[in-house]
Design a protein around this motif. Structure first.
Motif, PDB file in Angstrom:
ATOM      1  N   UNK A 123       4.463   3.125  -0.496  1.00  0.00           N
ATOM      2  CA  UNK A 123       5.091   2.528  -1.852  1.00  0.00           C
ATOM      3  C   UNK A 123       4.244   2.144  -2.752  1.00  0.00           C
ATOM      4  N   UNK A 124       4.325   2.404  -3.864  1.00  0.00           N
ATOM      5  CA  UNK A 124       3.411   2.246  -4.856  1.00  0.00           C
ATOM      6  C   UNK A 124       3.605   0.932  -5.626  1.00  0.00           C
ATOM      7  N   UNK A 125       2.431   0.394  -6.114  1.00  0.00           N
ATOM      8  CA  UNK A 125       2.358  -0.760  -7.131  1.00  0.00           C
ATOM      9  C   UNK A 125       2.859  -2.110  -6.508  1.00  0.00           C
ATOM     10  N   UNK A 126       2.218  -2.266  -5.269  1.00  0.00           N
ATOM     11  CA  UNK A 126       2.405  -3.696  -4.513  1.00  0.00           C
ATOM     12  C   UNK A 126       1.407  -4.762  -5.164  1.00  0.00           C
ATOM     13  N   UNK A 127       1.874  -5.806  -4.399  1.00  0.00           N
ATOM     14  CA  UNK A 127       0.975  -7.091  -4.804  1.00  0.00           C
ATOM     15  C   UNK A 127       0.601  -7.368  -6.342  1.00  0.00           C
ATOM     16  N   UNK A 128       1.679  -7.166  -6.929  1.00  0.00           N
ATOM     17  CA  UNK A 128       1.259  -7.375  -8.531  1.00  0.00           C
ATOM     18  C   UNK A 128       0.214  -6.416  -9.155  1.00  0.00           C
ATOM     19  N   UNK A 129       0.135  -5.211  -8.724  1.00  0.00           N
ATOM     20  CA  UNK A 129      -0.619  -3.998  -9.121  1.00  0.00           C
ATOM     21  C   UNK A 129       0.398  -3.065  -9.829  1.00  0.00           C
ATOM     22  N   UNK A 130      -0.301  -2.206 -10.614  1.00  0.00           N
ATOM     23  CA  UNK A 130       0.470  -1.073 -11.038  1.00  0.00           C
ATOM     24  C   UNK A 130       0.333   0.368 -10.645  1.00  0.00           C
ATOM     25  N   UNK A 131       1.098   1.113 -10.624  1.00  0.00           N
ATOM     26  CA  UNK A 131       0.858   2.375 -10.234  1.00  0.00           C
ATOM     27  C   UNK A 131      -0.021   3.186 -11.006  1.00  0.00           C
ATOM     28  N   UNK A 132      -0.821   4.016 -10.812  1.00  0.00           N
ATOM     29  CA  UNK A 132      -1.829   4.724 -11.591  1.00  0.00           C
ATOM     30  C   UNK A 132      -2.203   5.969 -11.090  1.00  0.00           C
ATOM     31  N   UNK A 133      -2.862   6.983 -11.765  1.00  0.00           N
ATOM     32  CA  UNK A 133      -3.525   8.394 -11.439  1.00  0.00           C
ATOM     33  C   UNK A 133      -4.878   7.738 -10.682  1.00  0.00           C
ATOM     34  N   UNK A 134      -5.099   8.555  -9.594  1.00  0.00           N
ATOM     35  CA  UNK A 134      -6.318   8.822  -8.949  1.00  0.00           C
ATOM     36  C   UNK A 134      -6.720  10.089  -8.714  1.00  0.00           C
ATOM     37  N   UNK A 135      -8.247  10.252  -8.687  1.00  0.00           N
ATOM     38  CA  UNK A 135      -8.831  11.653  -8.629  1.00  0.00           C
ATOM     39  C   UNK A 135      -9.151  11.697  -6.916  1.00  0.00           C
ATOM     40  N   UNK A 193     -13.422   5.140  -9.677  1.00  0.00           N
ATOM     41  CA  UNK A 193     -15.032   5.175  -9.827  1.00  0.00           C
ATOM     42  C   UNK A 193     -15.140   4.055 -10.836  1.00  0.00           C
ATOM     43  N   UNK A 194     -14.051   3.693 -11.637  1.00  0.00           N
ATOM     44  CA  UNK A 194     -14.351   2.367 -12.766  1.00  0.00           C
ATOM     45  C   UNK A 194     -13.686   1.169 -12.251  1.00  0.00           C
ATOM     46  N   UNK A 195     -13.447   1.176 -10.830  1.00  0.00           N
ATOM     47  CA  UNK A 195     -13.149  -0.009 -10.136  1.00  0.00           C
ATOM     48  C   UNK A 195     -11.770  -0.439 -10.499  1.00  0.00           C
ATOM     49  N   UNK A 196     -10.836   0.582 -11.130  1.00  0.00           N
ATOM     50  CA  UNK A 196      -9.239   0.059 -11.329  1.00  0.00           C
ATOM     51  C   UNK A 196      -8.711   0.199 -10.062  1.00  0.00           C
ATOM     52  N   UNK A 197      -7.827  -0.596  -9.706  1.00  0.00           N
ATOM     53  CA  UNK A 197      -7.241  -0.461  -8.167  1.00  0.00           C
ATOM     54  C   UNK A 197      -5.684  -0.582  -8.270  1.00  0.00           C
ATOM     55  N   UNK A 198      -5.357  -0.212  -7.040  1.00  0.00           N
ATOM     56  CA  UNK A 198      -3.727  -0.267  -6.894  1.00  0.00           C
ATOM     57  C   UNK A 198      -3.335  -0.656  -5.464  1.00  0.00           C
ATOM     58  N   UNK A 199      -2.599  -1.353  -5.046  1.00  0.00           N
ATOM     59  CA  UNK A 199      -2.539  -1.674  -3.628  1.00  0.00           C
ATOM     60  C   UNK A 199      -0.859  -1.157  -3.368  1.00  0.00           C
ATOM     61  N   UNK A 200      -1.033  -0.386  -2.152  1.00  0.00           N
ATOM     62  CA  UNK A 200       0.152   0.480  -1.952  1.00  0.00           C
ATOM     63  C   UNK A 200       0.459  -0.212  -0.407  1.00  0.00           C
ATOM     64  N   UNK A 201       1.755   0.011  -0.080  1.00  0.00           N
ATOM     65  CA  UNK A 201       2.358  -0.424   1.097  1.00  0.00           C
ATOM     66  C   UNK A 201       2.543   1.005   2.013  1.00  0.00           C
ATOM     67  N   UNK A 202       1.693   1.380   3.053  1.00  0.00           N
ATOM     68  CA  UNK A 202       1.800   2.467   3.796  1.00  0.00           C
ATOM     69  C   UNK A 202       2.845   2.164   4.925  1.00  0.00           C
ATOM     70  N   UNK A 203       4.011   3.088   4.886  1.00  0.00           N
ATOM     71  CA  UNK A 203       5.051   2.956   5.777  1.00  0.00           C
ATOM     72  C   UNK A 203       4.966   4.165   6.921  1.00  0.00           C
ATOM     73  N   UNK A 204       4.307   4.993   6.639  1.00  0.00           N
ATOM     74  CA  UNK A 204       4.033   6.098   7.709  1.00  0.00           C
ATOM     75  C   UNK A 204       2.683   6.579   7.625  1.00  0.00           C
ATOM     76  N   UNK A 205       1.942   6.752   8.799  1.00  0.00           N
ATOM     77  CA  UNK A 205       0.613   7.338   8.546  1.00  0.00           C
ATOM     78  C   UNK A 205       0.821   8.771   9.635  1.00  0.00           C
ATOM     79  N   UNK A 206       0.704   9.582   9.114  1.00  0.00           N
ATOM     80  CA  UNK A 206       0.563  11.366  10.165  1.00  0.00           C
ATOM     81  C   UNK A 206      -0.741  11.883   9.937  1.00  0.00           C
ATOM     82  N   UNK A 207      -1.562  11.463  10.858  1.00  0.00           N
ATOM     83  CA  UNK A 207      -2.881  12.178  10.931  1.00  0.00           C
ATOM     84  C   UNK A 207      -3.467  11.559   9.582  1.00  0.00           C
ATOM     85  N   UNK A 208      -3.849  12.509   8.538  1.00  0.00           N
ATOM     86  CA  UNK A 208      -4.484  12.032   7.476  1.00  0.00           C
ATOM     87  C   UNK A 208      -3.545  11.886   6.345  1.00  0.00           C
TER      88      UNK A 208
END
Length: 135
Positions: A70-82, A50-65
């Motif tokens: 893989x966290x922290x892609x494209x020069x972003x840092x892993x962070x917590x989200x709600x 909600x504060x526009x903090x972001x993180x890019x992730x690489x999705x290697x598998x999608x199973x329904x929802x």
């Protein structure tokens, strides 16, 4: 095989995640908006709070929802989200870098240049390039 794309895919997190979680659950029914993955397929998604903090992730598998990421892609840092934070398929630099990389290394596959596939370039395993124009 390779990077997958789909127009305007977005969803919201069904539950919060910390910075080390590698499975992201979307609100029920929203996973279908995203690309289907198989063995070597993947796509990039952006998590946004909600504060526009972001993180890019690489999705290697999608199973329904549920997305395996893989966290922290494209020069972003892993962070917590709600729960309720957004999960979006956005164009980012890494998508374009991967597409360019895939198109440079044909590895014996045909590169089709037109809609009816009768004009192609093939990089053979004997290091020769074959060009086929209209049969």
């Amino acid at each position: 095989m390779g990077v997958k794309l789909k127009n305007n895919a977005f969803g919201t997190l069904a539950a919060g995640i910390n910075s080390s979680v590698t499975t992201v659950a979307l609100t029920a029914g929203q996973g279908a908006k995203f690309p289907t993955t198989s063995s070597d397929d993947y796509f990039y998604a952006t998590l946004i709070d909600s504060s526009n903090n972001l993180e890019v992730v690489k999705v290697t598998t999608r199973s329904t929802d549920s997305m395996t990421v893989t966290r922290a892609q494209d020069n972003t840092s892993a962070r917590a989200f709600t729960a309720g934070d957004r999960f979006e398929l956005r164009p980012n630099a890494k998508v374009f870098e991967d597409i360019l990389s895939e198109s440079r290394d044909l590895n014996g596959a045909e590169f089709i240049l037109d809609a009816d596939a009768d004009t192609t370039i093939t990089a053979d395993t004997d290091d020769q390039i074959d060009i086929k124009i209209a049969n």
